[in-house]
Write a protein that holds these residues in place. Structure first.
Motif, PDB file in Angstrom:
ATOM      1  N   MET A  53       2.390   3.094   8.400  1.00  0.00           N
ATOM      2  CA  MET A  53       2.299   2.912   7.851  1.00  0.00           C
ATOM      3  C   MET A  53       1.129   2.901   6.847  1.00  0.00           C
ATOM      4  O   MET A  53       0.112   2.910   6.314  1.00  0.00           O
ATOM      5  N   LEU A  54       2.562   3.293   5.373  1.00  0.00           N
ATOM      6  CA  LEU A  54       1.282   4.023   4.379  1.00  0.00           C
ATOM      7  C   LEU A  54       1.642   2.670   2.922  1.00  0.00           C
ATOM      8  O   LEU A  54       2.001   1.864   2.830  1.00  0.00           O
ATOM      9  N   ALA A  55       0.465   3.071   1.793  1.00  0.00           N
ATOM     10  CA  ALA A  55       0.043   2.033   1.195  1.00  0.00           C
ATOM     11  C   ALA A  55       0.286   2.482  -0.152  1.00  0.00           C
ATOM     12  O   ALA A  55      -0.513   3.450  -0.283  1.00  0.00           O
ATOM     13  N   LEU A  56       1.146   2.424  -1.515  1.00  0.00           N
ATOM     14  CA  LEU A  56       0.220   2.749  -2.997  1.00  0.00           C
ATOM     15  C   LEU A  56       0.325   1.239  -3.509  1.00  0.00           C
ATOM     16  O   LEU A  56       1.769   0.807  -4.430  1.00  0.00           O
ATOM     17  N   PRO A  57      -0.555   0.951  -3.476  1.00  0.00           N
ATOM     18  CA  PRO A  57      -0.263  -0.459  -5.048  1.00  0.00           C
ATOM     19  C   PRO A  57       0.375   0.144  -6.017  1.00  0.00           C
ATOM     20  O   PRO A  57      -0.512   0.988  -6.967  1.00  0.00           O
ATOM     21  N   GLY A  58       1.044  -0.916  -6.284  1.00  0.00           N
ATOM     22  CA  GLY A  58       1.911  -0.887  -7.893  1.00  0.00           C
ATOM     23  C   GLY A  58       2.915   0.108  -7.903  1.00  0.00           C
ATOM     24  O   GLY A  58       3.786   0.544  -9.055  1.00  0.00           O
ATOM     25  N   ALA A  59       3.279   0.852  -7.255  1.00  0.00           N
ATOM     26  CA  ALA A  59       3.881   1.789  -7.405  1.00  0.00           C
ATOM     27  C   ALA A  59       5.075   1.585  -7.174  1.00  0.00           C
ATOM     28  O   ALA A  59       5.870   0.442  -6.265  1.00  0.00           O
ATOM     29  N   SER A  60       6.508   2.236  -7.164  1.00  0.00           N
ATOM     30  CA  SER A  60       8.011   2.123  -6.853  1.00  0.00           C
ATOM     31  C   SER A  60       9.006   2.670  -5.711  1.00  0.00           C
ATOM     32  O   SER A  60       7.497   3.538  -5.144  1.00  0.00           O
ATOM     33  N   ALA A  89      11.090   2.723   2.445  1.00  0.00           N
ATOM     34  CA  ALA A  89      10.206   2.879   1.307  1.00  0.00           C
ATOM     35  C   ALA A  89      10.807   1.807   0.828  1.00  0.00           C
ATOM     36  O   ALA A  89      12.348   1.254   0.810  1.00  0.00           O
ATOM     37  N   GLY A  90       9.552   1.337  -0.132  1.00  0.00           N
ATOM     38  CA  GLY A  90       9.030   0.040  -0.246  1.00  0.00           C
ATOM     39  C   GLY A  90       8.611   0.006  -1.977  1.00  0.00           C
ATOM     40  O   GLY A  90       8.207   0.628  -1.988  1.00  0.00           O
ATOM     41  N   GLU A  91       8.532  -1.907  -2.257  1.00  0.00           N
ATOM     42  CA  GLU A  91       7.853  -1.401  -3.372  1.00  0.00           C
ATOM     43  C   GLU A  91       6.110  -1.531  -2.682  1.00  0.00           C
ATOM     44  O   GLU A  91       5.390  -2.479  -1.920  1.00  0.00           O
ATOM     45  N   GLY A  92       5.147  -0.383  -3.291  1.00  0.00           N
ATOM     46  CA  GLY A  92       4.258  -0.423  -2.562  1.00  0.00           C
ATOM     47  C   GLY A  92       4.103  -0.033  -0.945  1.00  0.00           C
ATOM     48  O   GLY A  92       2.926   0.425  -1.124  1.00  0.00           O
ATOM     49  N   ARG A  93       5.030   0.403  -0.760  1.00  0.00           N
ATOM     50  CA  ARG A  93       4.189   0.303   0.943  1.00  0.00           C
ATOM     51  C   ARG A  93       5.581   1.199   1.507  1.00  0.00           C
ATOM     52  O   ARG A  93       6.514   1.398   0.676  1.00  0.00           O
ATOM     53  N   GLY A  94       5.484   1.619   2.067  1.00  0.00           N
ATOM     54  CA  GLY A  94       5.818   3.020   3.260  1.00  0.00           C
ATOM     55  C   GLY A  94       6.073   2.631   4.461  1.00  0.00           C
ATOM     56  O   GLY A  94       4.727   2.587   5.322  1.00  0.00           O
ATOM     57  N   LEU A  95       7.102   3.359   5.687  1.00  0.00           N
ATOM     58  CA  LEU A  95       6.950   3.069   6.533  1.00  0.00           C
ATOM     59  C   LEU A  95       7.790   4.204   7.435  1.00  0.00           C
ATOM     60  O   LEU A  95       8.363   4.460   6.928  1.00  0.00           O
ATOM     61  N   VAL A  96       7.238   5.763   8.262  1.00  0.00           N
ATOM     62  CA  VAL A  96       7.383   6.534   8.479  1.00  0.00           C
ATOM     63  C   VAL A  96       7.178   6.458  10.579  1.00  0.00           C
ATOM     64  O   VAL A  96       6.322   6.225  10.329  1.00  0.00           O
ATOM     65  N   THR A  97       8.607   6.871  11.341  1.00  0.00           N
ATOM     66  CA  THR A  97       7.985   6.232  12.555  1.00  0.00           C
ATOM     67  C   THR A  97       9.185   7.501  13.426  1.00  0.00           C
ATOM     68  O   THR A  97       9.897   7.894  12.750  1.00  0.00           O
TER      69      THR A  97
END
Length: 275
Positions: A53-60, A89-97
């Protein structure tokens, strides 16, 4: 009648005295094989699957995909025995399985993923927190799903019933995990009145801070009393609309301003977030 090769072999076995011995030997070997073969009523198949689970606040979503998801995908493909890599990938977050091949050890697979992420930690974009790794296994797949439906009760009431039912199901031996989905939880809703806020000289931020402080429970210390040590706690969670309405959110002309003076406070089911 002239017999072929198969016929002559069959005739030889029918007339041979070794045929019963061969049949008994074959039966004995089969019985030994059945007894020696390990068996399980529910055999466990190891198929390691790990979520990163990845996060980047404010990123598109595009920025998350290019800055976080794609680099992590390349790292995961570099791990031996990886069979599939899925991502979103979504607003400020991403998921790699990451899914490993059948038979791979679960713990070793998790260690490999952690090692790859730590090795590339210096390449993370500024402002991105460390990724979270959550492993899954075949045991995480629900085996029993109970659906509640009614023509008399709404989804919120059904969720309450499901919560009570979940508490009973947790007491069943060998139950690893339970969860409730759907419906709206019962909550205390606060609707601020801008006119009354302005008249009382209270800002929404002050109201939020007062509610957060009143909804906390902290340890204030302890004191011995004979052979007993008593713990002292300050505060209690807000449980009802009356509790929330009695929270002091400000002061006007030396008199306290309560939440009920500047807002409408009521208990109701939450608003639906999905259908």
């Amino acid at each position: 009648m002239k017999l072929g090769l198969a016929g002559r072999v069959a005739a030889a076995f029918l007339q041979s005295k070794l045929t019963p011995l061969l049949a008994a030997a074959a039966l004995g070997v089969g019985v030994m094989a059945v007894l020696a073969t390990p068996r399980e009523e529910e055999p466990q198949i190891s198929v390691p699957m790990i979520d990163v689970m990845l996060a980047l606040p404010g990123a598109s979503p595009t920025e998350v995909e290019n800055l976080l998801v794609r680099p992590v995908e390349r790292l995961m493909w570099a791990i031996p025995a990886v069979e599939h890599v899925y991502s979103s990938a979504g607003e400020g977050r991403g998921l790699v399985t990451v899914r490993f091949k059948v038979g791979e050890d679960q713990e070793r697979s998790v260690v490999k993923v952690h090692a790859k992420l730590l090795a590339a930690a210096d390449g993370a974009p500024p402002g991105a927190p460390p990724p979270m790794v959550k492993p899954h296994s075949i045991d995480d797949v629900p085996i029993v799903t109970l659906t509640l439906h009614s023509r008399e009760y709404g989804s919120g009431r059904l969720r309450e019933l499901a919560t009570y039912l979940e508490s009973d199901i947790r007491t069943i031996p060998d139950v690893a995990e339970t969860f409730v989905t759907g419906g709206e939880p019962w909550e205390v809703r606060v609707e601020l009145d801008p006119a009354r806020l302005a008249a009382a000289g209270v800002s929404p931020a002050e109201v939020a801070g007062a509610l957060a402080g009143a909804n906390a429970r902290l340890e204030a210390g302890e004191f011995p009393a004979g052979d007993v040590v008593r713990l002292v706690h300050v505060g209690a969670p807000l449980e009802t609309a009356r509790d929330a309405g009695s929270v002091v959110v400000g002061e006007r002309n030396g008199a306290p301003v309560y939440l009920r003076d500047v807002a409408r406070v009521e208990e109701q089911y939450g608003e639906p977030t999905s259908y």
